[in-house]
Design a protein around this motif. Structure first.
Motif, PDB file in Angstrom:
ATOM      1  N   ARG A 152     -24.229 -51.636 -25.113  1.00 41.57           N
ATOM      2  CA  ARG A 152     -25.081 -51.506 -23.937  1.00 41.57           C
ATOM      3  C   ARG A 152     -26.525 -51.245 -24.343  1.00 41.57           C
ATOM      4  O   ARG A 152     -27.454 -51.868 -23.823  1.00 41.57           O
ATOM      5  N   GLN A 153     -26.724 -50.318 -25.284  1.00 43.11           N
ATOM      6  CA  GLN A 153     -28.087 -49.984 -25.700  1.00 43.11           C
ATOM      7  C   GLN A 153     -28.773 -51.183 -26.346  1.00 43.11           C
ATOM      8  O   GLN A 153     -29.962 -51.428 -26.097  1.00 43.11           O
ATOM      9  N   HIS A 154     -28.030 -51.928 -27.137  1.00 44.41           N
ATOM     10  CA  HIS A 154     -28.604 -53.126 -27.771  1.00 44.41           C
ATOM     11  C   HIS A 154     -29.056 -54.131 -26.712  1.00 44.41           C
ATOM     12  O   HIS A 154     -30.154 -54.697 -26.806  1.00 44.41           O
ATOM     13  N   GLU A 155     -28.228 -54.319 -25.701  1.00 44.78           N
ATOM     14  CA  GLU A 155     -28.543 -55.284 -24.654  1.00 44.78           C
ATOM     15  C   GLU A 155     -29.700 -54.793 -23.787  1.00 44.78           C
ATOM     16  O   GLU A 155     -30.535 -55.582 -23.331  1.00 44.78           O
ATOM     17  N   MET A 156     -29.777 -53.463 -23.561  1.00 48.40           N
ATOM     18  CA  MET A 156     -30.877 -52.899 -22.776  1.00 48.40           C
ATOM     19  C   MET A 156     -32.214 -53.083 -23.497  1.00 48.40           C
ATOM     20  O   MET A 156     -33.245 -53.376 -22.861  1.00 48.40           O
ATOM     21  N   VAL A 157     -32.218 -52.947 -24.812  1.00 52.47           N
ATOM     22  CA  VAL A 157     -33.439 -53.170 -25.598  1.00 52.47           C
ATOM     23  C   VAL A 157     -33.863 -54.633 -25.478  1.00 52.47           C
ATOM     24  O   VAL A 157     -35.048 -54.948 -25.302  1.00 52.47           O
TER      25      VAL A 157
END
Length: 351
Positions: free
Chosen positions: A60-65
């Motif tokens: 999720r964090q990777h995609e949010m970045v």
């Protein structure tokens, strides 16, 4: 008041090789139109909504970045695993194409009146010498129901109304999710836009681009930014047509099967004081292939006041836009021709 433009599809049927002067653009507007394939290194970002909505923390964090970068550096991205049924995507493309293939006499029952933007025809025409887009259009206000002009909703094809209604509801659901995720990425309360926007306004614009014997002379749709908060585009899988302006270069957006293209509209540029930017885009034509696109505009209620949020104003980031009533901005947008980002001049401070 400018005269109504003709039907491009009928023009092509009558004289397949003809390109009337009214459609021929100045050479400077046509730069980059012939480059329908962009290098892989400069393709717009692809976001997996499934990882954002239900993925593990790291994914999720990777995609949010990636999403944050897309909004800041591109203003455009494609979304996969967006939650809208693939069968519905195909059904709406099929039924919209069926509509455009109806006899002209049938389509003209839903004709767009001069100076309006709902119905069948050509929008944003304000003078008799204005260059025309190589495109036939059907535009409908979909939500809330109070903005609908029911007499302009086609009764043929038989399933048109039902499929458009279902699709518009699914796109609204996606946009509400996206605006919350974007707010989170900006360090805001996730529901801030939901509370600020009130009862969201949605409109659909369905575009049919006939083949053109001289794609080097015409534009399917003039370069412009959108007045919405978010725009959702369902592209034709078979034909490249969308181009966006990135770092002074026109980039063609390659269709990805079952993906949706999302772009930031003027409203989010104003609210973020320019941190996220709406981006000029246009449609080009193809000498052999027709093309269809279905565009959904997601915007605030007409009666809300908008302006840069205080979180994005400081000594290093002076306020770029004034506060305004969204109905006034919407009226300004719809009563001026599509011309780059000039619509935002309405809100700019110092203009």
């Amino acid at each position: 008041m400018a005269k109504m433009a003709g039907d491009v599809q009928e023009l092509v049927k009558a004289e397949p090789g003809a390109v009337p002067e009214r459609y021929i653009r100045p050479e400077m507007e046509m730069i980059g139109c012939s480059k329908l394939k962009s290098p892989a290194a400069i393709q717009i970002p692809i976001i997996d909504m499934g990882k954002i909505v239900s993925g593990d923390h790291n994914n999720r964090q990777h995609e949010m970045v990636k999403l944050s970068m897309a909004c800041q550096e591109w203003g455009f991205f494609q979304v996969l695993n967006h939650g809208i049924d693939k069968g519905l995507l195909q059904r709406i493309k099929n039924v919209v194409m069926e509509f455009f293939k109806l006899p002209l006499q049938e389509k003209e029952k839903y004709a767009m009146m001069p100076g309006t933007i709902q119905g069948y025809g050509h929008g944003f025409i304000f003078s008799d010498d204005q260059k025309l887009d190589w495109c036939d259009m059907m535009a409908l206000g979909t939500m809330p129901k109070s903005i609908r002009k029911e007499n302009l909703w086609p009764s043929a094809p038989l399933l048109f109304r039902n499929i458009v209604e279902t699709y518009s509801m699914e796109v609204m659901r996606l946009c509400l999710t996206l605006q919350n995720v974007i707010a989170e990425n900006l360090g805001l309360m996730p529901n801030i836009f939901e509370e600020m926007f009130g009862e969201n306004v949605q409109a659909l614009r369905m575009n049919y681009y006939p083949p053109c014997s001289r794609p080097d002379l015409v534009l399917g749709l003039s370069a412009h930014s959108d007045g919405s908060a978010l725009t959702v585009l369902l592209q034709d899988d078979e034909s490249v047509g969308l181009q966006i302006l990135n770092k002074n270069q026109w980039i063609s957006v390659e269709p990805i099967p079952d993906a949706l293209v999302i772009n930031i509209g003027d409203t989010l540029e104003v609210l973020t004081n320019g941190k996220y930017k709406s981006v000029e885009h246009r449609a080009v034509t193809n000498p052999k292939k027709e093309r269809l696109s279905i565009v959904a505009f997601h915007a605030p209620s007409y009666n809300v006041e908008l302006g840069p949020l205080p979180q994005f104003i400081d000594e290093h980031h002076p306020q770029l836009y004034k506060k305004y009533n969204h109905a006034d901005y919407n009226r300004h947008y719809l009563t001026n021709k599509l011309e780059g980002k000039k619509s935002l001049d309405f809100a700019r401070i110092g203009r």
